[in-house]
Scaffold this active site. Structure first.
Site, mmCIF file in Angstrom:
data_model
loop_
_atom_site.group_PDB
_atom_site.id
_atom_site.type_symbol
_atom_site.label_atom_id
_atom_site.label_comp_id
_atom_site.label_asym_id
_atom_site.label_seq_id
_atom_site.Cartn_x
_atom_site.Cartn_y
_atom_site.Cartn_z
ATOM 1 N N ASN A 14 0.874 -1.041 -0.293
ATOM 2 C CA ASN A 14 0.462 0.054 0.227
ATOM 3 C C ASN A 14 1.160 0.825 -0.216
ATOM 4 O O ASN A 14 1.611 1.653 0.934
ATOM 5 C CB ASN A 14 -0.580 -0.369 1.526
ATOM 6 N N CYS A 83 -6.061 5.121 8.276
ATOM 7 C CA CYS A 83 -5.433 4.075 7.112
ATOM 8 C C CYS A 83 -4.233 3.261 8.424
ATOM 9 O O CYS A 83 -2.882 4.487 9.114
ATOM 10 C CB CYS A 83 -4.086 4.710 6.342
ATOM 11 N N GLY A 84 -4.230 2.285 9.040
ATOM 12 C CA GLY A 84 -3.071 1.429 9.358
ATOM 13 C C GLY A 84 -2.206 1.501 8.813
ATOM 14 O O GLY A 84 -0.897 1.525 9.445
ATOM 15 N N ASN A 187 -14.785 -0.112 2.463
ATOM 16 C CA ASN A 187 -14.414 -1.197 2.691
ATOM 17 C C ASN A 187 -14.597 -2.089 2.512
ATOM 18 O O ASN A 187 -14.880 -2.188 3.711
ATOM 19 C CB ASN A 187 -12.960 -0.691 3.296
ATOM 20 N N GLU A 204 -11.303 -0.872 -1.189
ATOM 21 C CA GLU A 204 -11.293 0.625 -1.117
ATOM 22 C C GLU A 204 -11.784 1.756 -1.458
ATOM 23 O O GLU A 204 -11.091 1.744 -2.374
ATOM 24 C CB GLU A 204 -9.617 0.801 -0.330
ATOM 25 N N CYS A 214 -4.680 -2.972 3.297
ATOM 26 C CA CYS A 214 -5.623 -2.388 4.141
ATOM 27 C C CYS A 214 -5.082 -2.425 4.958
ATOM 28 O O CYS A 214 -5.613 -3.293 6.064
ATOM 29 C CB CYS A 214 -6.613 -2.614 3.580
ATOM 30 N N THR A 216 -6.383 -1.303 8.434
ATOM 31 C CA THR A 216 -8.188 -1.299 9.152
ATOM 32 C C THR A 216 -8.648 -2.371 8.793
ATOM 33 O O THR A 216 -9.130 -2.678 9.525
ATOM 34 C CB THR A 216 -7.814 0.144 8.796
#
Length: 271
Positions: A14, A83-84, A187, A204, A214, A216
């Protein structure tokens, strides 16, 4: 657009454009048109390995109460969510900038969904392994075609049998736009249970496509998996995204996401 040093980071594939905004003068990079241009996969910012565009843009700015503030923007300019993978990348970026954590070995930073903690566990060249404290998840419930949970971003988790051959673009778009989730949308995480870990593919919103990972969504998948199977904390759940495997620690005191954050490239200006 004013010139700024643009950094490209990848969190498990990502990827994000990251800017140091502590000195100001970068308001133009908060504009939706500029963000979309930089993140465009055909004509946007090109990193060192030749990949064009990004899954989002982040600005590290000053905070009155924390070590820094994380401003996150989707490629369409939308904001207001966590956003993790981005959270791990911005912690690695803070370390690269020489920002010293105010509380021991952990950064404390502001994000759209609240305050987070992050620790750099290991460095290997341009790759940091980062452990990120997520917010306490909420609103977990069974819903239309899956399970809904908010992990800083709204997620629909759906368990499937044939993950590898699933048409994520078509099915993800359909579910992302279900009326039940309007107007914000969700998402969409497609999840399969393996022998030793979960596997996940995510569509997403804001990107409007499948991404390589992703953060989260990985947390959402682990939480729903434990809820459905009656697994109580403490639990450690490995989750395999398209490229990398990340780890979700579900503990009595909260939820942590651990995974890589890699500096890809740095350029003096957008060309």
């Amino acid at each position: 657009m004013t010139d700024a040093i643009l950094h490209k980071y990848s969190g498990a594939g990502n990827d994000f454009i990251v800017i140091d905004g502590r000195s100001g003068g970068i308001d133009s990079y908060r504009e939706a048109g500029a963000i979309s241009a930089l993140c465009d996969r055909k004509s946007g910012f090109m990193d060192a390995d030749g990949r064009t565009g990004a899954d989002g843009l982040m600005i590290l700015s000053s905070s009155a109460c924390c070590d820094f503030k994380m401003e996150f923007f989707n490629p369409d300019g939308s904001t207001g969510m966590m956003c993790g993978n981005g959270g791990r990348c911005i912690a690695a970026f803070a370390d690269n900038l020489g920002i010293v954590p105010g509380e021991g070995k952990e950064y404390v930073f502001e994000a759209a969904d609240g305050t987070h903690r992050a620790a750099i566990l290991r460095k290997d060249g341009n790759v940091c392994t980062v452990r990120l404290k997520m917010i306490d998840p909420f609103d977990l419930h069974q819903c239309e075609e899956g399970w809904f949970v908010n992990t800083g971003t709204r997620h629909l988790v759906r368990f499937v049998d044939k993950l590898e051959t699933l048409d994520v673009a078509t099915e993800g778009f359909r579910l992302r736009h279900l009326p039940a989730f309007a107007p914000e949308g969700v998402n969409v995480d497609f999840v399969s249970s393996g022998n030793s870990n979960l596997r996940i593919r995510t569509f997403e919103k804001g990107v409007e496509a499948e991404t390589l990972a992703c953060g989260t969504g990985i947390v959402a998948a682990a939480l729903v998996h434990c809820h459905v199977n009656g697994l109580k904390p403490p639990q450690t759940v490995p989750v395999k995204a398209k490229r990398d495997t990340l780890s979700v620690d579900i503990l009595p005191e909260g939820v942590w996401l651990t995974g890589p954050a890699e500096l890809i490239t740095t350029r003096n200006k957008y060309e």
